[in-house]
Design a protein around this motif. Sequence first.
Motif, mmCIF file in Angstrom:
data_model
loop_
_atom_site.group_PDB
_atom_site.id
_atom_site.type_symbol
_atom_site.label_atom_id
_atom_site.label_comp_id
_atom_site.label_asym_id
_atom_site.label_seq_id
_atom_site.Cartn_x
_atom_site.Cartn_y
_atom_site.Cartn_z
ATOM 1 N N UNK A 144 -31.784 -46.921 38.116
ATOM 2 C CA UNK A 144 -30.487 -47.592 38.277
ATOM 3 C C UNK A 144 -29.556 -47.499 37.071
ATOM 4 N N UNK A 145 -30.081 -47.087 35.928
ATOM 5 C CA UNK A 145 -29.302 -46.853 34.714
ATOM 6 C C UNK A 145 -28.392 -48.017 34.320
ATOM 7 N N UNK A 146 -28.948 -49.218 34.149
ATOM 8 C CA UNK A 146 -28.115 -50.314 33.633
ATOM 9 C C UNK A 146 -27.662 -50.011 32.209
ATOM 10 N N UNK A 147 -26.484 -50.486 31.860
ATOM 11 C CA UNK A 147 -25.931 -50.225 30.527
ATOM 12 C C UNK A 147 -26.001 -51.435 29.604
ATOM 13 N N UNK A 148 -26.197 -52.618 30.177
ATOM 14 C CA UNK A 148 -26.194 -53.840 29.379
ATOM 15 C C UNK A 148 -27.248 -54.808 29.895
ATOM 16 N N UNK A 149 -27.611 -55.770 29.043
ATOM 17 C CA UNK A 149 -28.636 -56.738 29.424
ATOM 18 C C UNK A 149 -28.307 -58.113 28.865
ATOM 19 N N UNK A 150 -28.601 -59.140 29.670
ATOM 20 C CA UNK A 150 -28.552 -60.525 29.213
ATOM 21 C C UNK A 150 -29.968 -60.877 28.772
ATOM 22 N N UNK A 151 -30.122 -61.377 27.543
ATOM 23 C CA UNK A 151 -31.449 -61.653 26.996
ATOM 24 C C UNK A 151 -31.665 -63.156 26.892
ATOM 25 N N UNK A 152 -32.615 -63.659 27.687
ATOM 26 C CA UNK A 152 -32.933 -65.094 27.692
ATOM 27 C C UNK A 152 -34.442 -65.301 27.553
ATOM 28 N N UNK A 153 -35.068 -64.535 26.676
ATOM 29 C CA UNK A 153 -36.517 -64.635 26.473
ATOM 30 C C UNK A 153 -36.795 -65.424 25.204
ATOM 31 N N UNK A 154 -38.036 -65.915 25.008
ATOM 32 C CA UNK A 154 -38.369 -66.624 23.771
ATOM 33 C C UNK A 154 -38.172 -65.737 22.546
ATOM 34 N N UNK A 155 -37.843 -66.358 21.435
ATOM 35 C CA UNK A 155 -37.546 -65.611 20.213
ATOM 36 C C UNK A 155 -38.705 -64.718 19.792
ATOM 37 N N UNK A 156 -39.930 -65.196 19.984
ATOM 38 C CA UNK A 156 -41.087 -64.433 19.512
ATOM 39 C C UNK A 156 -41.309 -63.135 20.289
ATOM 40 N N UNK A 157 -40.750 -63.031 21.472
ATOM 41 C CA UNK A 157 -40.905 -61.798 22.258
ATOM 42 C C UNK A 157 -39.628 -60.967 22.303
ATOM 43 N N UNK A 158 -38.549 -61.508 21.746
ATOM 44 C CA UNK A 158 -37.242 -60.863 21.879
ATOM 45 C C UNK A 158 -37.221 -59.460 21.274
ATOM 46 N N UNK A 159 -37.744 -59.298 20.062
ATOM 47 C CA UNK A 159 -37.672 -57.998 19.401
ATOM 48 C C UNK A 159 -38.397 -56.929 20.207
ATOM 49 N N UNK A 160 -39.583 -57.248 20.673
ATOM 50 C CA UNK A 160 -40.365 -56.276 21.455
ATOM 51 C C UNK A 160 -39.630 -55.885 22.738
ATOM 52 N N UNK A 161 -39.118 -56.881 23.452
ATOM 53 C CA UNK A 161 -38.466 -56.601 24.729
ATOM 54 C C UNK A 161 -37.152 -55.841 24.541
ATOM 55 N N UNK A 162 -36.409 -56.199 23.512
ATOM 56 C CA UNK A 162 -35.146 -55.509 23.256
ATOM 57 C C UNK A 162 -35.405 -54.058 22.856
#
Length: 217
Positions: A144-162
């Motif tokens: 689907x090639x999304x270009x942007x993301x809203x990030x609402x995850x816990x801080x401790x997992x944010x870096x990995x997921x981003x």
Amino acid sequence: MSKNVISNSVIRRLPRYYRFLGELEENGYIRISSRELSEKMGLTASQIRQDFNCFGEFGQQGYGYNVNELRRQIGIILGLDKKTPLILLGAGNLGKAIATHIDFSNRGFELIGAFDVNPDIIGKQLGRIIVKDTSELESFCTQNEPEAAVICVPQETAEKEINRLIDYGIHAFWNFTHYDLSISHENVIVENVHLGDSLTILSYAINAEKEQENEDS
């Protein structure tokens, strides 16, 4: 209309202009002068003219601005006529509230997917979409090639997921975590949202006003 060398402060005033002009339209305004607009918005007329002149000539001397046309042009500058594909990562309470109460379609985006790790949330309906397991992120992004993301995850997992999302081709983030990805990733587009900071600024303003009242009494 060029957006080169436009200051961040000017860009951040554009959504406010857009909102005010929409309210004027709803109240039947056809045209408005920079002076009238300045009185309603609490800005100087010269500041308004300078802001608009960054993008071209919108008004006419002695006539003012056509409200509908000015709002349309500001919408184009902001990219509101586009529909950038967007996903949500983290569909808990905050993510759910954002997905259901923000009108993405009138803000230049189309929410095309939502993801979470919580089995109690996966498979649930979120507006027009179904929350998917984050294990499906890579295949979804490939298709689907999304270009942007809203990030609402816990801080401790944010870096990995981003980091995962960047690897999957996403380069713009509306970030509600306390992970400052603008420092660790210089080449991405980031709008950080710190709701707690906003509330503490309100607290400061309230207490500063009280202190001033005490000094004056």
